[in-house]
Design an enzyme around this catalytic site. Structure first.
Site, PDB file in Angstrom:
ATOM      1  N   GLU A 186      49.126  33.586  50.323  1.00  0.00           N
ATOM      2  CA  GLU A 186      48.378  33.041  49.177  1.00  0.00           C
ATOM      3  C   GLU A 186      49.203  32.992  47.900  1.00  0.00           C
ATOM      4  O   GLU A 186      49.116  32.037  47.135  1.00  0.00           O
ATOM      5  CB  GLU A 186      47.107  33.856  48.920  1.00  0.00           C
ATOM      6  N   ASP A 197      46.764  36.952  53.505  1.00  0.00           N
ATOM      7  CA  ASP A 197      46.110  37.132  52.206  1.00  0.00           C
ATOM      8  C   ASP A 197      46.298  38.608  51.846  1.00  0.00           C
ATOM      9  O   ASP A 197      45.688  39.488  52.461  1.00  0.00           O
ATOM     10  CB  ASP A 197      44.624  36.772  52.301  1.00  0.00           C
ATOM     11  N   ILE A 245      45.450  40.500  49.312  1.00  0.00           N
ATOM     12  CA  ILE A 245      44.175  41.134  48.934  1.00  0.00           C
ATOM     13  C   ILE A 245      43.121  40.031  48.953  1.00  0.00           C
ATOM     14  O   ILE A 245      43.175  39.100  48.146  1.00  0.00           O
ATOM     15  CB  ILE A 245      44.227  41.783  47.528  1.00  0.00           C
ATOM     16  N   ASP A 246      42.204  40.105  49.876  1.00  0.00           N
ATOM     17  CA  ASP A 246      41.100  39.141  49.896  1.00  0.00           C
ATOM     18  C   ASP A 246      39.901  39.829  49.258  1.00  0.00           C
ATOM     19  O   ASP A 246      39.439  40.857  49.755  1.00  0.00           O
ATOM     20  CB  ASP A 246      40.770  38.706  51.330  1.00  0.00           C
ATOM     21  N   THR A 291      39.888  39.826  45.501  1.00  0.00           N
ATOM     22  CA  THR A 291      40.573  40.396  44.329  1.00  0.00           C
ATOM     23  C   THR A 291      39.585  40.746  43.211  1.00  0.00           C
ATOM     24  O   THR A 291      39.749  41.759  42.525  1.00  0.00           O
ATOM     25  CB  THR A 291      41.645  39.411  43.821  1.00  0.00           C
ATOM     26  N   ASP A 328      42.292  32.832  53.801  1.00  0.00           N
ATOM     27  CA  ASP A 328      40.998  33.521  53.767  1.00  0.00           C
ATOM     28  C   ASP A 328      40.427  33.677  55.175  1.00  0.00           C
ATOM     29  O   ASP A 328      39.721  34.640  55.455  1.00  0.00           O
ATOM     30  CB  ASP A 328      39.959  32.729  52.954  1.00  0.00           C
TER      31      ASP A 328
HETATM   32  C1  IPD Z   1      38.305  34.833  47.688  1.00  0.00           C
HETATM   33  C2  IPD Z   1      37.286  35.618  48.500  1.00  0.00           C
HETATM   34  C3  IPD Z   1      35.899  35.119  48.237  1.00  0.00           C
HETATM   35  C4  IPD Z   1      35.764  33.625  48.518  1.00  0.00           C
HETATM   36  C5  IPD Z   1      36.792  32.877  47.677  1.00  0.00           C
HETATM   37  C6  IPD Z   1      38.197  33.374  47.973  1.00  0.00           C
HETATM   38  P1  IPD Z   1      40.640  35.998  46.954  1.00  0.00           P
HETATM   39  O1  IPD Z   1      39.632  35.253  48.000  1.00  0.00           O
HETATM   40  O2  IPD Z   1      37.531  35.513  49.891  1.00  0.00           O
HETATM   41  O3  IPD Z   1      34.958  35.777  49.049  1.00  0.00           O
HETATM   42  O4  IPD Z   1      34.482  33.194  48.201  1.00  0.00           O
HETATM   43  O5  IPD Z   1      36.704  31.515  47.944  1.00  0.00           O
HETATM   44  O6  IPD Z   1      39.127  32.670  47.179  1.00  0.00           O
HETATM   45  O7  IPD Z   1      40.944  35.026  45.868  1.00  0.00           O
HETATM   46  O8  IPD Z   1      39.941  37.198  46.472  1.00  0.00           O
HETATM   47  O9  IPD Z   1      41.787  36.288  47.833  1.00  0.00           O
HETATM   48 CA    CA Z   2      41.291  35.196  49.779  1.00  0.00          CA
HETATM   49 CA    CA Z   3      43.885  36.927  47.816  1.00  0.00          CA
END
Ligand code: IPD
Ligand code: CA
Ligand code: CA
Length: 262
Positions: free
Chosen positions: A68, A86, A88-89, A91, A213
């Site tokens: 990412e 990813d 940190i999913d 964030t 994701d």
């Molecule tokens: C997000 C999370 C969130 C989703 C967003 C993503 P990130 O990832 O997965 O649940 O709704 O579309 O972008 O930015 O925290 O890696």
């Molecule tokens: Ca993510």
């Molecule tokens: Ca992320």
């Protein structure tokens, strides 16, 4: 390709990355925004992605990396072995709550998902699936999914999709919200996919996700008998952003025909 070796390293590096994140809780984060004021990134997102890249390049220099934060490769195709990461999913949760986030690592070979790892760092729960060989939580096997009717289903869904938006006619979502037993929104797509895989929720719908994701999560969901498509019921493309809809097979078909495609 020695998949056992790859497996061992991938899990080990993910746990090590998790340890780094846990240690960061006592430090001050450097928080900046990306595409919008709510699209957050921290120094830890970048550090963790770099950590994986360094390890992968050292041990598997022929592999490609799609991450990412953009420190990996620019991909034109999914040929060969590709790590989709990813760091940190979730964030926003990481920053606001110090929980409800995960590390997501999907390993693909010529476009086929082979290894899916999602690490719930705070609970120290490592979810792992290897294509054709089952899925595990901290080494314990996860049972295959059992069907659920719409009236008894819990669906992972962000409330935004039940309001006017540019991705879907929200009047398709409102009756779904009314008909299911409940809806949940956890703020980490990777965790929501894991929750479907482990039967904690029965379906998850998002109108817009990036490959990092969902790359690992769909491997886990599919390994346990779930279906992963976009909201039109079509195959997901790992090279582009898209909607994502995962559920148990019968429920998937019911939600598609009675709501999303109605
Ligand atoms: C997000 C999370 C969130 C989703 C967003 C993503 P990130 O990832 O997965 O649940 O709704 O579309 O972008 O930015 O925290 O890696
Ligand atoms: Ca993510
Ligand atoms: Ca992320």
């Amino acid at each position: 390709m020695k998949w056992e070796e790859l497996d061992t390293y991938a899990k080990q590096w993910t746990k090590e990355a998790g340890e780094r994140i846990r240690s960061s809780f006592s430090t001050t984060l450097d928080i900046t925004t990306k595409s919008s004021p709510n699209d957050l990134v921290t120094n830890m997102d970048r550090d963790i992605e770099k950590f994986f890249i360094e390890k992968i390049r050292e041990h598997f220099p022929q592999h490609k990396i799609f991450g990412e934060e953009g420190f990996g490769d620019t991909l034109n195709d999914l040929n060969g072995v590709v790590w989709i990461i990813d760091p940190i999913d979730g964030t926003m949760n990481f920053i606001h709550q110090q929980r409800n986030f995960a590390i997501s690592v999907g390993i693909y070979e010529n476009g086929i998902g082979q290894i899916g790892i999602i690490y719930d760092v705070v609970h120290d729960e490592l979810y792992y699936a290897r294509k054709g060989q089952g899925a595990y939580i901290n080494g314990e096997p996860v049972p295959k999914l059992k069907e659920t009717n719409i009236s008894e289903a819990i669906v992972g869904l962000n409330a935004i999709w039940a309001t006017e938006n540019k991705r879907i006619d929200y009047t398709k979502i409102v009756p779904l919200v009314q008909d299911v037993r409940g809806t949940r929104s956890y703020g980490s797509a990777a965790l929501e996919l894991v929750y479907v895989a482990t039967g904690r929720i029965d379906a998850y719908i998002s109108m817009r996700l990036a490959p990092w994701d969902f790359a690992a999560g769909i491997i886990l969901v599919q390994e346990l008998g779930g279906i992963a498509t976009n909201i039109e019921g079509k195959e997901l493309n790992l090279m582009e952003k898209s909607s994502v809809f995962v559920a148990k097979p019968h429920l998937h078909q019911q939600i598609l025909s009675n709501y999303l495609l109605k």
